[in-house]
Design a protein around this motif. Structure first.
Motif, short mmCIF file in Angstrom:
data_model
loop_
_atom_site.label_atom_id
_atom_site.label_comp_id
_atom_site.label_asym_id
_atom_site.label_seq_id
_atom_site.Cartn_x
_atom_site.Cartn_y
_atom_site.Cartn_z
N ARG A 118 0.83 -1.21 0.00
CA ARG A 118 0.00 0.00 0.00
C ARG A 118 0.85 1.25 0.00
N TYR A 119 2.08 1.14 0.47
CA TYR A 119 2.96 2.30 0.61
C TYR A 119 3.89 2.52 -0.58
N ASN A 120 3.90 1.59 -1.53
CA ASN A 120 4.87 1.65 -2.63
C ASN A 120 4.81 2.95 -3.42
N LYS A 121 3.63 3.40 -3.77
CA LYS A 121 3.51 4.64 -4.55
C LYS A 121 4.03 5.83 -3.77
N LEU A 122 3.74 5.88 -2.48
CA LEU A 122 4.22 6.96 -1.63
C LEU A 122 5.75 6.93 -1.53
N ILE A 123 6.31 5.74 -1.37
CA ILE A 123 7.77 5.60 -1.30
C ILE A 123 8.41 6.07 -2.60
N ILE A 124 7.87 5.66 -3.72
CA ILE A 124 8.41 6.07 -5.02
C ILE A 124 8.29 7.58 -5.18
N ALA A 125 7.13 8.11 -4.85
CA ALA A 125 6.92 9.56 -4.99
C ALA A 125 7.89 10.34 -4.11
N LEU A 126 8.01 9.98 -2.85
CA LEU A 126 8.92 10.69 -1.95
C LEU A 126 10.38 10.55 -2.37
N SER A 127 10.74 9.38 -2.89
CA SER A 127 12.11 9.14 -3.32
C SER A 127 12.49 9.99 -4.53
#
Length: 179
Positions: free
Chosen positions: A12-21
């Motif tokens: 569930r957090y993958n998109k947020l991790i990619i975006a923040l990275s």
């Protein structure tokens, strides 16, 4: 209604991790291009270098805590390390938005050592972002085996970034112009 298994799903957090990275390095780079006329009440480089040193210490303490199976202490220390890293980043960007960059004045071999440390520090500080975020998410979602696997990579990378940040400060500090 979300069930707890869905909430604890690290995917569930993958998109947020990619975006923040992606967003964090881009925003930092963009902010470096903005200069504001503001006299800060304190000279920030020793402050954010100290925060880097404190973060390194907290990371080592978190490692010791988890080796001693003190999970709650480890969790609290890791949250502290993330908060310190965020604080460092804010102060670092604020300094560079309000001050001209300082040029390293060393010569010879020392100059090459400085630039090697600086360049690897910058590259690793960008590369470590997704590792920290993934490791954190795997921890908070109880994906412990995968958390341990990536933490073995994240810990030395993050520790390198914090320690080299202090080394870079120490090496460039004689060349700062104090107003």
């Amino acid at each position: 209604m979300n069930n707890s298994k869905e909430i604890l799903d690290p995917k569930r957090y993958n998109k947020l991790i990619i975006a923040l990275s992606i967003i964090i390095p881009l925003v930092v780079a963009a902010l470096f291009g903005i200069k504001i006329e503001l006299e800060l009440p304190v000279f920030l480089p020793p402050v954010y270098a100290s925060i880097n040193a404190l973060t390194a210490l907290v990371l080592v303490l978190a490692f010791i805590a988890i080796m001693n199976k003190k999970i709650n202490l480890h969790r609290q220390l890791m949250i502290t390390a993330i908060a310190l890293s965020a604080m460092f980043l804010v102060l670092y960007v604020l300094y560079h938005m309000t001050s001209d960059s300082t040029k390293f004045g060393g010569e010879g071999t020392l100059k090459y050592i400085y630039y090697f440390i600086l360049i690897t520090h910058i590259i690793m500080s960008i590369a470590v972002i997704p590792f920290v975020l993934i490791t954190f998410v795997r921890g908070i979602t109880n994906d412990i085996e995968r958390h341990k696997k990536i933490a073995r990579i994240t810990f030395p990378l993050w520790l390198y970034v914090t320690v080299t940040g202090v080394v870079v400060y120490i090496m460039i500090s004689p060349y700062y112009v104090y107003a």
